[in-house]
Design a protein around this motif. Structure first.
Motif, PDB file in Angstrom:
ATOM      1  N   UNK A  88       0.942  -1.154  -0.018  1.00 61.16           N
ATOM      2  CA  UNK A  88       0.105  -0.099  -0.039  1.00 61.16           C
ATOM      3  C   UNK A  88       0.712   1.223   0.023  1.00 61.16           C
ATOM      4  N   UNK A  89       2.032   1.218   0.214  1.00 62.75           N
ATOM      5  CA  UNK A  89       2.818   2.479   0.344  1.00 62.75           C
ATOM      6  C   UNK A  89       3.535   2.420  -1.101  1.00 62.75           C
ATOM      7  N   UNK A  90       3.704   1.654  -2.013  1.00 57.80           N
ATOM      8  CA  UNK A  90       4.195   1.558  -3.308  1.00 57.80           C
ATOM      9  C   UNK A  90       3.603   2.521  -4.348  1.00 57.80           C
ATOM     10  N   UNK A  91       4.228   3.015  -5.177  1.00 57.54           N
ATOM     11  CA  UNK A  91       3.543   3.894  -6.298  1.00 57.54           C
ATOM     12  C   UNK A  91       2.535   3.119  -7.249  1.00 57.54           C
ATOM     13  N   UNK A  92       2.937   1.743  -7.293  1.00 59.27           N
ATOM     14  CA  UNK A  92       2.228   0.661  -7.814  1.00 59.27           C
ATOM     15  C   UNK A  92       1.693  -0.298  -6.956  1.00 59.27           C
ATOM     16  N   UNK A 146       8.976  -8.894  -4.786  1.00 60.65           N
ATOM     17  CA  UNK A 146       8.874  -7.850  -5.874  1.00 60.65           C
ATOM     18  C   UNK A 146       7.682  -6.637  -5.533  1.00 60.65           C
ATOM     19  N   UNK A 147       6.908  -6.951  -4.496  1.00 64.36           N
ATOM     20  CA  UNK A 147       5.887  -5.959  -4.028  1.00 64.36           C
ATOM     21  C   UNK A 147       6.992  -5.186  -3.173  1.00 64.36           C
ATOM     22  N   UNK A 148       7.568  -5.755  -2.390  1.00 63.29           N
ATOM     23  CA  UNK A 148       8.125  -4.844  -1.320  1.00 63.29           C
ATOM     24  C   UNK A 148       9.454  -3.963  -1.851  1.00 63.29           C
ATOM     25  N   UNK A 149       9.817  -4.445  -3.197  1.00 58.46           N
ATOM     26  CA  UNK A 149      10.945  -3.875  -3.875  1.00 58.46           C
ATOM     27  C   UNK A 149      10.215  -2.732  -4.664  1.00 58.46           C
ATOM     28  N   UNK A 150       8.818  -2.422  -4.743  1.00 58.95           N
ATOM     29  CA  UNK A 150       8.526  -1.293  -5.660  1.00 58.95           C
ATOM     30  C   UNK A 150       8.710  -0.065  -5.149  1.00 58.95           C
ATOM     31  N   UNK A 151       8.850   0.962  -5.911  1.00 58.29           N
ATOM     32  CA  UNK A 151       9.250   2.511  -5.540  1.00 58.29           C
ATOM     33  C   UNK A 151       8.185   2.737  -4.640  1.00 58.29           C
ATOM     34  N   UNK A 152       8.548   3.409  -3.545  1.00 61.59           N
ATOM     35  CA  UNK A 152       7.304   4.035  -2.458  1.00 61.59           C
ATOM     36  C   UNK A 152       6.905   5.452  -3.235  1.00 61.59           C
ATOM     37  N   UNK A 153       5.898   5.755  -2.682  1.00 64.01           N
ATOM     38  CA  UNK A 153       5.004   6.812  -2.999  1.00 64.01           C
ATOM     39  C   UNK A 153       5.796   7.950  -2.441  1.00 64.01           C
ATOM     40  N   UNK A 154       5.950   9.304  -3.020  1.00 64.53           N
ATOM     41  CA  UNK A 154       6.824  10.327  -2.450  1.00 64.53           C
ATOM     42  C   UNK A 154       6.374  10.647  -1.008  1.00 64.53           C
ATOM     43  N   UNK A 155       5.102  10.440  -0.538  1.00 68.53           N
ATOM     44  CA  UNK A 155       4.805  11.112   0.759  1.00 68.53           C
ATOM     45  C   UNK A 155       5.316  10.203   2.099  1.00 68.53           C
ATOM     46  N   UNK A 156       5.810   9.038   1.464  1.00 70.01           N
ATOM     47  CA  UNK A 156       6.073   8.022   2.500  1.00 70.01           C
ATOM     48  C   UNK A 156       7.652   8.273   3.026  1.00 70.01           C
TER      49      UNK A 156
END
Length: 156
Positions: A88-92, A146-156
């Motif tokens: 839920x914290x990732x951009x995707x 793979x999910x954990x390595x997704x880029x995080x949203x900016x506000x995170x």
């Protein structure tokens, strides 16, 4: 003579047992999410989600052309339940299917199927153990990595 009052009572007892079993299953998923959220700093969420079933291609579909595509869009999509994960914290933050899920109205036995594994769970303990085994599976672990390595949203 048929005893409708007794049948009614048995139905009410069965409904109460089913509600308790469904609540117990929900508690297991709440517990898994609390533990995984703490372990991943809020980067992993596991839920039961419905995904659209792939439509079977028929000869009529292949020969029908544009008209058949239009008719297919008018039909409601058939769905199937899965245990899915997302970051839920990732951009995707899309959901990723981990295991097919089946739970009858009565709650148990529920079943999860993944990577040639079919776990039938008749109670809370069996469900918790089956979910733990699923998380320990290498192919499931790769999907979660793979999910954990997704880029995080900016506000995170």
């Amino acid at each position: 003579m048929t005893d409708f009052a007794d049948a009614f009572k048995r139905g009410q007892d069965a409904a109460a047992q089913a509600a308790a079993a469904r609540a117990e299953i929900n508690d297991v998923f709440k517990e898994i999410n609390e533990q995984l959220s703490a372990a991943t700093e809020g980067k992993l969420e596991i839920e039961r989600q419905n995904f659209e079933k792939p439509k079977k291609k028929t000869v009529a579909n292949l020969l029908g052309g544009i008209g058949m595509d239009f008719l297919e869009r008018l039909e409601p999509a058939e769905t199937e339940p899965w245990i899915a994960a997302r970051n839920p914290r990732a951009t995707n933050d899309n959901w990723v299917r981990l295991a097919k899920w089946y739970r009858p109205q009565e709650g148990y036995p529920c079943r999860l199927t993944y990577d040639k594994t079919d776990a039938n769970c008749h109670d809370r303990t069996a469900l918790a153990e089956a979910l733990a085994e699923m998380l320990a599976n290498a192919s499931i672990g790769e999907q979660i990595r793979r999910l954990l390595n997704n880029p995080l949203k900016e506000s995170q």
